[in-house]
Design a protein around this motif. Structure first.
Motif, PDB file in Angstrom:
ATOM      1  N   VAL A 211       0.843  -1.202   0.000  1.00 58.62           N
ATOM      2  CA  VAL A 211       0.000   0.000   0.000  1.00 58.62           C
ATOM      3  C   VAL A 211       0.875   1.248   0.000  1.00 58.62           C
ATOM      4  O   VAL A 211       0.590   2.226  -0.699  1.00 58.62           O
ATOM      5  CB  VAL A 211      -0.951  -0.011   1.212  1.00 58.62           C
ATOM      6  CG1 VAL A 211      -1.648   1.348   1.369  1.00 58.62           C
ATOM      7  CG2 VAL A 211      -2.000  -1.106   1.058  1.00 58.62           C
ATOM      8  N   LEU A 212       1.954   1.238   0.771  1.00 59.00           N
ATOM      9  CA  LEU A 212       2.858   2.380   0.820  1.00 59.00           C
ATOM     10  C   LEU A 212       3.448   2.671  -0.556  1.00 59.00           C
ATOM     11  O   LEU A 212       3.556   3.837  -0.969  1.00 59.00           O
ATOM     12  CB  LEU A 212       3.974   2.106   1.825  1.00 59.00           C
ATOM     13  CG  LEU A 212       5.060   3.180   1.955  1.00 59.00           C
ATOM     14  CD1 LEU A 212       4.451   4.494   2.438  1.00 59.00           C
ATOM     15  CD2 LEU A 212       6.155   2.710   2.903  1.00 59.00           C
ATOM     16  N   LEU A 213       3.824   1.633  -1.284  1.00 62.33           N
ATOM     17  CA  LEU A 213       4.408   1.819  -2.609  1.00 62.33           C
ATOM     18  C   LEU A 213       3.406   2.430  -3.586  1.00 62.33           C
ATOM     19  O   LEU A 213       3.758   3.301  -4.387  1.00 62.33           O
ATOM     20  CB  LEU A 213       4.928   0.478  -3.136  1.00 62.33           C
ATOM     21  CG  LEU A 213       6.145  -0.088  -2.392  1.00 62.33           C
ATOM     22  CD1 LEU A 213       6.379  -1.541  -2.778  1.00 62.33           C
ATOM     23  CD2 LEU A 213       7.382   0.735  -2.697  1.00 62.33           C
ATOM     24  N   THR A 214       2.166   1.987  -3.519  1.00 63.15           N
ATOM     25  CA  THR A 214       1.148   2.577  -4.401  1.00 63.15           C
ATOM     26  C   THR A 214       0.778   3.975  -3.928  1.00 63.15           C
ATOM     27  O   THR A 214       0.453   4.846  -4.746  1.00 63.15           O
ATOM     28  CB  THR A 214      -0.110   1.695  -4.455  1.00 63.15           C
ATOM     29  OG1 THR A 214      -0.620   1.486  -3.129  1.00 63.15           O
ATOM     30  CG2 THR A 214       0.202   0.348  -5.078  1.00 63.15           C
ATOM     31  N   LEU A 215       0.841   4.208  -2.632  1.00 66.57           N
ATOM     32  CA  LEU A 215       0.577   5.530  -2.079  1.00 66.57           C
ATOM     33  C   LEU A 215       1.564   6.549  -2.642  1.00 66.57           C
ATOM     34  O   LEU A 215       1.201   7.688  -2.977  1.00 66.57           O
ATOM     35  CB  LEU A 215       0.683   5.472  -0.554  1.00 66.57           C
ATOM     36  CG  LEU A 215       0.417   6.772   0.220  1.00 66.57           C
ATOM     37  CD1 LEU A 215      -1.049   7.156   0.104  1.00 66.57           C
ATOM     38  CD2 LEU A 215       0.796   6.596   1.684  1.00 66.57           C
ATOM     39  N   ALA A 216       2.816   6.150  -2.774  1.00 67.54           N
ATOM     40  CA  ALA A 216       3.849   7.043  -3.276  1.00 67.54           C
ATOM     41  C   ALA A 216       3.626   7.420  -4.734  1.00 67.54           C
ATOM     42  O   ALA A 216       4.188   8.408  -5.212  1.00 67.54           O
ATOM     43  CB  ALA A 216       5.221   6.389  -3.108  1.00 67.54           C
ATOM     44  N   GLU A 217       2.830   6.630  -5.447  1.00 72.25           N
ATOM     45  CA  GLU A 217       2.525   6.947  -6.836  1.00 72.25           C
ATOM     46  C   GLU A 217       1.399   7.963  -6.961  1.00 72.25           C
ATOM     47  O   GLU A 217       1.060   8.397  -8.063  1.00 72.25           O
ATOM     48  CB  GLU A 217       2.153   5.670  -7.599  1.00 72.25           C
ATOM     49  CG  GLU A 217       3.269   4.654  -7.687  1.00 72.25           C
ATOM     50  CD  GLU A 217       2.861   3.417  -8.479  1.00 72.25           C
ATOM     51  OE1 GLU A 217       2.159   3.581  -9.499  1.00 72.25           O
ATOM     52  OE2 GLU A 217       3.222   2.306  -8.071  1.00 72.25           O
ATOM     53  N   GLY A 218       0.788   8.337  -5.835  1.00 68.78           N
ATOM     54  CA  GLY A 218      -0.286   9.308  -5.864  1.00 68.78           C
ATOM     55  C   GLY A 218      -1.619   8.751  -6.293  1.00 68.78           C
ATOM     56  O   GLY A 218      -2.507   9.506  -6.703  1.00 68.78           O
ATOM     57  N   LEU A 219      -1.789   7.430  -6.206  1.00 70.26           N
ATOM     58  CA  LEU A 219      -3.042   6.817  -6.630  1.00 70.26           C
ATOM     59  C   LEU A 219      -4.142   7.049  -5.598  1.00 70.26           C
ATOM     60  O   LEU A 219      -3.889   6.977  -4.393  1.00 70.26           O
ATOM     61  CB  LEU A 219      -2.851   5.312  -6.834  1.00 70.26           C
ATOM     62  CG  LEU A 219      -1.850   4.866  -7.903  1.00 70.26           C
ATOM     63  CD1 LEU A 219      -1.774   3.350  -7.936  1.00 70.26           C
ATOM     64  CD2 LEU A 219      -2.231   5.408  -9.265  1.00 70.26           C
ATOM     65  N   PRO A 220      -5.377   7.306  -6.030  1.00 66.20           N
ATOM     66  CA  PRO A 220      -6.495   7.346  -5.088  1.00 66.20           C
ATOM     67  C   PRO A 220      -6.784   5.952  -4.561  1.00 66.20           C
ATOM     68  O   PRO A 220      -6.323   4.949  -5.128  1.00 66.20           O
ATOM     69  CB  PRO A 220      -7.653   7.878  -5.928  1.00 66.20           C
ATOM     70  CG  PRO A 220      -7.294   7.516  -7.330  1.00 66.20           C
ATOM     71  CD  PRO A 220      -5.804   7.588  -7.413  1.00 66.20           C
ATOM     72  N   ALA A 221      -7.548   5.871  -3.495  1.00 67.58           N
ATOM     73  CA  ALA A 221      -7.795   4.580  -2.840  1.00 67.58           C
ATOM     74  C   ALA A 221      -8.447   3.581  -3.783  1.00 67.58           C
ATOM     75  O   ALA A 221      -8.159   2.386  -3.722  1.00 67.58           O
ATOM     76  CB  ALA A 221      -8.660   4.785  -1.599  1.00 67.58           C
ATOM     77  N   THR A 222      -9.334   4.059  -4.668  1.00 70.08           N
ATOM     78  CA  THR A 222     -10.006   3.132  -5.590  1.00 70.08           C
ATOM     79  C   THR A 222      -9.001   2.487  -6.536  1.00 70.08           C
ATOM     80  O   THR A 222      -9.069   1.285  -6.803  1.00 70.08           O
ATOM     81  CB  THR A 222     -11.082   3.871  -6.393  1.00 70.08           C
ATOM     82  OG1 THR A 222     -10.510   5.060  -6.977  1.00 70.08           O
ATOM     83  CG2 THR A 222     -12.251   4.272  -5.511  1.00 70.08           C
ATOM     84  N   ALA A 223      -8.060   3.287  -7.043  1.00 75.14           N
ATOM     85  CA  ALA A 223      -7.047   2.743  -7.946  1.00 75.14           C
ATOM     86  C   ALA A 223      -6.083   1.835  -7.196  1.00 75.14           C
ATOM     87  O   ALA A 223      -5.625   0.812  -7.730  1.00 75.14           O
ATOM     88  CB  ALA A 223      -6.286   3.874  -8.623  1.00 75.14           C
TER      89      ALA A 223
END
Length: 277
Positions: A211-223
């Protein structure tokens, strides 16, 4: 291949195994473990003898093709005469390279049973692996390249039930490939893979790290939920855990704190200001 008879369907056990595979992929700390889980599940579910995997463009001259044998702990790269035929990916690389569809297909479906059985590729594979049939299971197209899996079987050809399973498991395989790319980016250059069960920095679980790695990409929670194959509610739960463990209050602060702790590369831009939707 006999596709007649009653309409095929997947049972509860099939979906439970897929769910178990998804959980295992999310909890893996290294790409090698992800592909091991995937290989063992595909070989078991499809009664395969050998699984060929290439998460790079399937061309005869570039990239590595891993061959997983049933119940083997690690893959091997094909060698000798067989290697050339394996790397060419006949007839799948040509078919998926020309056509846009990514439906699982058997070799016999693509070129005909007689043409396949009498091809040089089929002959080489019979000699090396004792197999007679192949099922192509491509990954969704990311950049026009053909990549994915080929399952080899020694027994009867793959039937409609096998094709249905292959189609249902495709999204999970795509998510596994994405998870492998995340884990590969997470591992610093030159650092060997950690042993299974090793604790992560800051006490993060494998899912929280993903989740942290995807968070760093700026993705919204749905993505993020789609990328990781979980619900939006689960994403929010992991976000709250990240805030608590890293002592932060928002997405941007969490990324910056993770960079300070070495959980994310400092060169990675803090793009986590996107609202958590």
């Amino acid at each position: 291949m006999d596709c007649g008879g009653a309409m095929p369907y997947l049972g509860k056990d099939d979906y439970e195994r897929m769910l178990g595979l998804a959980v295992g992929v999310l909890e893996s700390r290294q790409p090698e473990t992800v592909w091991q889980l995937v290989a063992h599940e595909l070989l078991r579910a499809l009664d395969g003898t050998v699984l060929l995997m290439k998460d790079e463009e399937w061309t005869p001259s570039s990239g590595t093709v891993d061959a997983w044998l049933r119940d083997a702990p690690a893959p091997v790269e094909p060698v000798g005469r067989t290697a050339g035929f394996v790397r060419s990916g006949y007839p799948f690389a040509t078919h998926y390279g020309i056509h846009t569809d990514r439906e699982p297909r058997t070799a016999a479906q693509l070129v005909g049973d007689h043409a396949w059985r009498n091809s040089e590729t089929a002959s080489a594979l019979r000699e090396s692996y004792g197999t007679r049939h192949m099922l192509g299971l491509p990954l969704p197209d990311r950049d026009g390249a053909v990549r994915g899996f080929i399952v080899h079987r020694a027994g009867p050809d793959f039937d409609a039930q096998d094709l249905l399973y292959a189609a249902r498991v495709q999204p999970l395989l795509s998510a596994a490939a994405a998870q492998c790319r995340l884990l590969a980016r997470r591992r610093p250059a030159g650092v060997p893979a950690p042993p299974p069960g090793a604790p992560d920095a800051a006490g993060l679980t494998p899912r929280e790290t993903a989740v942290l790695l995807t968070l760093a990409e700026g993705l919204p929670a749905t993505a993020m939920a789609r990328r990781l194959g979980v619900s939006v509610r689960t994403v929010h739960k992991h976000l709250q855990n990240l805030y608590r463990k890293l002592h932060t209050a928002d997405r941007l602060g969490t990324v910056l704190r993770a960079q300070e702790l070495g959980l994310l590369p400092r060169s990675q831009p803090p793009a986590a200001a996107t609202p958590s939707r």
